[in-house]
Design a protein around this motif. Structure first.
Motif, short mmCIF file in Angstrom:
data_model
loop_
_atom_site.label_atom_id
_atom_site.label_comp_id
_atom_site.label_asym_id
_atom_site.label_seq_id
_atom_site.Cartn_x
_atom_site.Cartn_y
_atom_site.Cartn_z
N ILE A 1 4.01 2.48 11.71
CA ILE A 1 2.86 2.94 10.91
C ILE A 1 1.56 2.46 11.56
O ILE A 1 0.60 3.23 11.70
CB ILE A 1 2.97 2.42 9.46
CG1 ILE A 1 4.13 3.11 8.74
CG2 ILE A 1 1.65 2.67 8.70
CD1 ILE A 1 4.47 2.48 7.40
N ILE B 1 -1.38 4.98 13.08
CA ILE B 1 -2.75 4.96 12.56
C ILE B 1 -3.74 4.65 13.68
O ILE B 1 -4.80 5.28 13.79
CB ILE B 1 -2.88 3.95 11.40
CG1 ILE B 1 -2.11 4.46 10.17
CG2 ILE B 1 -4.36 3.72 11.04
CD1 ILE B 1 -2.10 3.49 9.00
N ALA C 1 0.36 -1.37 5.52
CA ALA C 1 1.69 -0.85 5.85
C ALA C 1 2.78 -1.65 5.14
O ALA C 1 3.77 -1.08 4.67
CB ALA C 1 1.90 -0.88 7.36
N LEU D 1 2.85 -0.51 1.64
CA LEU D 1 3.37 0.85 1.57
C LEU D 1 4.90 0.84 1.61
O LEU D 1 5.55 1.51 0.80
CB LEU D 1 2.82 1.67 2.73
CG LEU D 1 3.17 3.17 2.75
CD1 LEU D 1 2.58 3.87 1.53
CD2 LEU D 1 2.66 3.81 4.04
N TYR E 1 -2.20 11.68 7.09
CA TYR E 1 -0.95 11.22 7.69
C TYR E 1 -0.10 10.44 6.68
O TYR E 1 1.11 10.67 6.55
CB TYR E 1 -1.25 10.34 8.92
CG TYR E 1 -0.16 9.37 9.27
CD1 TYR E 1 1.06 9.82 9.80
CD2 TYR E 1 -0.33 8.00 9.06
CE1 TYR E 1 2.08 8.92 10.13
CE2 TYR E 1 0.69 7.10 9.38
CZ TYR E 1 1.88 7.56 9.90
OH TYR E 1 2.89 6.67 10.21
N ILE E 2 -0.74 9.55 5.94
CA ILE E 2 -0.03 8.74 4.94
C ILE E 2 0.58 9.64 3.86
O ILE E 2 1.73 9.46 3.45
CB ILE E 2 -0.96 7.70 4.30
CG1 ILE E 2 -1.43 6.68 5.35
CG2 ILE E 2 -0.28 7.00 3.13
CD1 ILE E 2 -0.32 5.86 5.96
N TYR F 1 2.01 9.45 -0.43
CA TYR F 1 1.12 8.51 -1.11
C TYR F 1 -0.32 8.90 -0.82
O TYR F 1 -0.70 9.08 0.34
CB TYR F 1 1.38 7.07 -0.66
CG TYR F 1 0.45 6.08 -1.32
CD1 TYR F 1 0.72 5.61 -2.60
CD2 TYR F 1 -0.71 5.65 -0.67
CE1 TYR F 1 -0.15 4.73 -3.23
CE2 TYR F 1 -1.58 4.76 -1.28
CZ TYR F 1 -1.29 4.31 -2.56
OH TYR F 1 -2.15 3.43 -3.18
#
Length: 278
Positions: A177, A181, A211, A214, A249-250, A256
């Protein structure tokens, strides 16, 4: 101390102040059986793992793992405690020992596993990666076995895992992740980032923590920065658009949606890191 169980010639289980302990030493159990006294002169190591499940798993490894590898792994873990300056979850005695023993077996069979995130791990977890490199030196020096350089990254992740309290696979996901990013930001600005700057370090730290939350589904609940975000959007439109790409992207990968507070903090970190760019 009295022997409660013989594991092999080099290891026995006994007890100390009511706690089961693993006692190691070359030939310590030779011609011994349950109920005999431990030969104190042969004791080389005493391991105490307070979690019963961990202790059981750790002792089970002695059926197949050579004592030399156990000692090398203990040396690496003790070095990690010194270099990282923190206590480590005792699970590392099991996971790291099992990993290094398996790596050595693969090496003997000419089987090599590449780590596609080695570069990212070396960058995002530099202290742990340096420890991984030192571990390879110790393994070569003490066992005369030269593991490939990708193993430094795998070893590093075991130390990251022991500090962050998430499993190996989750740590790997977190690293990916962070990498994705960072790539989004670099592609947006069409430039490399100054990895030696304080601003870069703060940005990566922010992304690491995000991250981690998440993956653990422990997300930021407050969403009270809508007005501040509007001001940030007007004052730093490029940085805000970059943040939106990260948010996209997330959302696409994890379903989310970043709230206003998260977008605000992300935009602020991107601004600090890229303010010198034209």
């Amino acid at each position: 101390m009295i022997i409660k169980k013989v594991l092999n010639n080099n290891a026995v289980i006994s007890s100390k102040k009511g706690i089961d302990v693993l006692i190691m030493g070359k030939g310590i159990a030779f011609s011994k059986k349950t109920g005999n006294a431990v030969d104190n002169d042969r004791i080389e190591r005493i391991f105490i793992l307070r979690n019963k499940d961990n202790f059981t798993r750790f002792t089970e490894m002695f059926i197949s793992v050579p004592i030399e590898i156990i000692y090398v792994c203990e040396k690496i873990i003790n070095l990690g405690k010194i270099k990282l300056g923190s206590d480590l979850d005792e699970i590392i005695y099991i996971n790291l020992t099992d990993h290094i023993n398996s790596s050595i077996e693969r090496q003997k069979n000419k089987i090599f596993i590449n780590n596609p995130l080695r570069w990212e791990i070396s960058k995002y977890y530099p202290d742990e990666y340096k420890l991984g490199e030192k571990a390879l030196e110790i393994i070569y020096r003490d066992l005369n076995i030269r593991l490939n350089k990708d193993e430094a990254a795998f070893i590093a992740l075991h130390f990251v895992n022991a500090n962050m309290e998430n499993n190996f696979q989750e740590t790997y996901k977190i690293t990916k992740i962070i990498s994705n990013i960072e790539k989004l930001v670099k592609n947006f600005y069409k430039t490399e980032l100054d990895q030696d700057s304080v601003e870069y370090y703060r940005f990566i730290t922010h992304i690491k923590l995000f991250a981690h939350r998440l993956i653990e589904t422990k997300m930021y609940e407050e969403d009270e920065d809508g007005d501040l975000l509007e001001l940030m959007k007007k004052k730093y439109p490029n940085e805000y658009q970059c943040s939106l790409q990260v948010a996209k992207y997330i959302f696409e990968e994890f379903s989310y949606k970043l709230n206003s507070s998260e977008l605000l903090y992300l935009t602020a970190h991107i601004r600090r890191m890229t303010k010198h760019l034209k």
